[in-house]
Design a protein around this motif. Sequence first.
Motif, mmCIF file in Angstrom:
data_model
loop_
_atom_site.group_PDB
_atom_site.id
_atom_site.type_symbol
_atom_site.label_atom_id
_atom_site.label_comp_id
_atom_site.label_asym_id
_atom_site.label_seq_id
_atom_site.Cartn_x
_atom_site.Cartn_y
_atom_site.Cartn_z
ATOM 1 N N ARG A 314 0.828 -1.195 0.000
ATOM 2 C CA ARG A 314 0.000 0.000 0.000
ATOM 3 C C ARG A 314 0.869 1.255 0.000
ATOM 4 O O ARG A 314 1.980 1.265 0.519
ATOM 5 N N PHE A 315 0.328 2.311 -0.585
ATOM 6 C CA PHE A 315 1.056 3.572 -0.673
ATOM 7 C C PHE A 315 1.454 4.063 0.719
ATOM 8 O O PHE A 315 2.562 4.578 0.907
ATOM 9 N N ALA A 316 0.545 3.911 1.689
ATOM 10 C CA ALA A 316 0.851 4.363 3.047
ATOM 11 C C ALA A 316 2.091 3.669 3.589
ATOM 12 O O ALA A 316 2.916 4.295 4.268
ATOM 13 N N ARG A 317 2.255 2.379 3.298
ATOM 14 C CA ARG A 317 3.431 1.651 3.760
ATOM 15 C C ARG A 317 4.703 2.192 3.098
ATOM 16 O O ARG A 317 5.741 2.336 3.752
ATOM 17 N N LEU A 318 4.636 2.501 1.815
ATOM 18 C CA LEU A 318 5.788 3.057 1.119
ATOM 19 C C LEU A 318 6.231 4.370 1.756
ATOM 20 O O LEU A 318 7.424 4.630 1.930
ATOM 21 N N ALA A 319 5.251 5.214 2.131
ATOM 22 C CA ALA A 319 5.572 6.488 2.778
ATOM 23 C C ALA A 319 6.173 6.265 4.164
ATOM 24 O O ALA A 319 7.158 6.917 4.537
ATOM 25 N N ILE A 320 5.605 5.332 4.910
ATOM 26 C CA ILE A 320 6.106 5.037 6.257
ATOM 27 C C ILE A 320 7.536 4.534 6.199
ATOM 28 O O ILE A 320 8.382 4.916 7.014
ATOM 29 N N GLU A 321 7.818 3.673 5.218
ATOM 30 C CA GLU A 321 9.174 3.134 5.073
ATOM 31 C C GLU A 321 10.191 4.237 4.770
ATOM 32 O O GLU A 321 11.378 4.088 5.081
ATOM 33 N N LYS A 322 9.723 5.341 4.172
ATOM 34 C CA LYS A 322 10.618 6.457 3.879
ATOM 35 C C LYS A 322 10.520 7.552 4.936
ATOM 36 O O LYS A 322 10.944 8.689 4.713
ATOM 37 N N GLU A 323 9.906 7.183 6.094
ATOM 38 C CA GLU A 323 9.784 8.082 7.243
ATOM 39 C C GLU A 323 9.014 9.353 6.885
ATOM 40 O O GLU A 323 9.360 10.463 7.291
ATOM 41 N N GLN A 324 7.949 9.175 6.122
ATOM 42 C CA GLN A 324 7.075 10.273 5.721
ATOM 43 C C GLN A 324 5.702 10.091 6.370
ATOM 44 O O GLN A 324 5.314 8.981 6.731
ATOM 45 N N ASP A 325 4.960 11.191 6.479
ATOM 46 C CA ASP A 325 3.588 11.109 6.972
ATOM 47 C C ASP A 325 2.694 10.601 5.834
ATOM 48 O O ASP A 325 2.580 11.269 4.793
#
Length: 508
Positions: A314-325
């Motif tokens: 999921r897109f949210a996981r990709l953002a979390i992995e890059k330390e993004q909100d």
Amino acid sequence: MMKKLIAFITLLLLSSILLPVQAEEKDTWEDEMIYFIMIDRFHNGNTSNDFEVDMNDPRAFHGGDIQGIIDKLDYIKDMGFTAIWLTPIVNNESKGYHGYWTEDFYEVEEHFGTLDEFKTLVQEAHDREIKIILDLVVNHTGYQHPWLQESEKQDWFHEDLPITNWDNQENVENGRLAGLPDLAQENPETRKYLLDMAKWWIEETDIDGYRLDTVKHVPKDFWEEFSKEVKSVKEDFFLIGEVWHNDPTYVADYAETGIDSFVDYPFFNEATRIFSKSDQEIGKYMEVVWKRNQNLYDNPYLLGNFIDNHDNKRFARLAIEKEQDPVTQLKQALTYMYTAPGIPIVYYGTEIAMDGGEDPDNRRMMEFEDHELVSYIASLSDIRKNYPALWKGDLEVLLDQNGMTIVKRTYEGDSLIIAINHTTSDQTVTFTHEQLKADLQLRPILENTTIIDDSDGYEISIPKETSEIYLVEEATKQTNAQLWIIVAAVVFVVGSITIYLFKKRKQN
């Protein structure tokens, strides 16, 4: 004479109200917005079909069903979606919660409900002006399909060999994907069965389109006949294919078969890379994609744009992995997806920033909540619906600098400006009067950001990691609200004159 004058004014007012509505002709699919649902993981509306449900097993049924979707149609409509894509509803073998392990092509999966319930879903959706797209699999069956035990149907399948060379088209079409029994579409009996089945679902349920699974694993000549056959049943039937490949040219080659559209994996690859982390260039990619798709497709506006689906993290996981909100990045990505040429496709759960890793973690049970992304998507949908420049307009990049991008979409003289500040600092951009022309102005229609109008032009301020959409309009152009005020005033005047004349006549 006075009666005729009043009748004429009334007719004129009615014409001015009705004509704009009649003048805008709806295109077939370019202006649709699709909500993608995995049936078993969306909403449990009927607990009587909950056998073999295990919420603790991510590979088991979780209870979502057709009734659950019916119950949430208004929720989907309120977000502005005009079409729903459903994972396959046909009867599947054990643990085929996702619908892709077919056991019977003509039966509805009992965990999901009945054929009558599905017909009700289609009708209820149509009553809300929502179309239904059904996922269809003709490449393979489930691992234990009854045909495998029938001697007269052994030639309905290809030889039991895996796909070992993904660059060899024959191996891709004839090999077994994930070990699933691969159907031989070159066999006349197999082909006829699959074509008859596809037409039957249209005739029986009045669905509006198919999302075609695993297109590249099936010969092109089959899709050519398939396209003609299904459209002989319903002329405006929509076909959107899944050609999972990174090469845009490879994907576009399948457009020759009569398939109308494709879920755009090249778009997905770049959009998720760019928007899962701030300070990435956007505009250059947008322009390259637009020009490329114009060259590759007769109608690039029909391509399905997505940032989330059931086969990838999921897109949210990709953002979390890059330390993004994830919410901040999702707003940026969704703005891009809704304003780029193509049909936006939103995977269930994206509207609550649902987390999820690789399959099956990306298929968690939906949780319904009053999330800020729900209203954000509704706003984007409303803007896209009301401004044809977003679904059939040209695209021009005006600014692309270190993550700050400004794009112009234009259709028949009407223009929108999309400003995406994908940086971690506030940005200010100035449009001179010469750039906009002296009689034009910008009006924010998404977040109502700040605009300063001075002698030099228009200065727009975009806070960090936010977006704005501006309507380019005449400086003296009346808004819809203003027009209605004028109409109301005229009606009031006409009514007052009528009452006055009536009273005077009565007195006389």
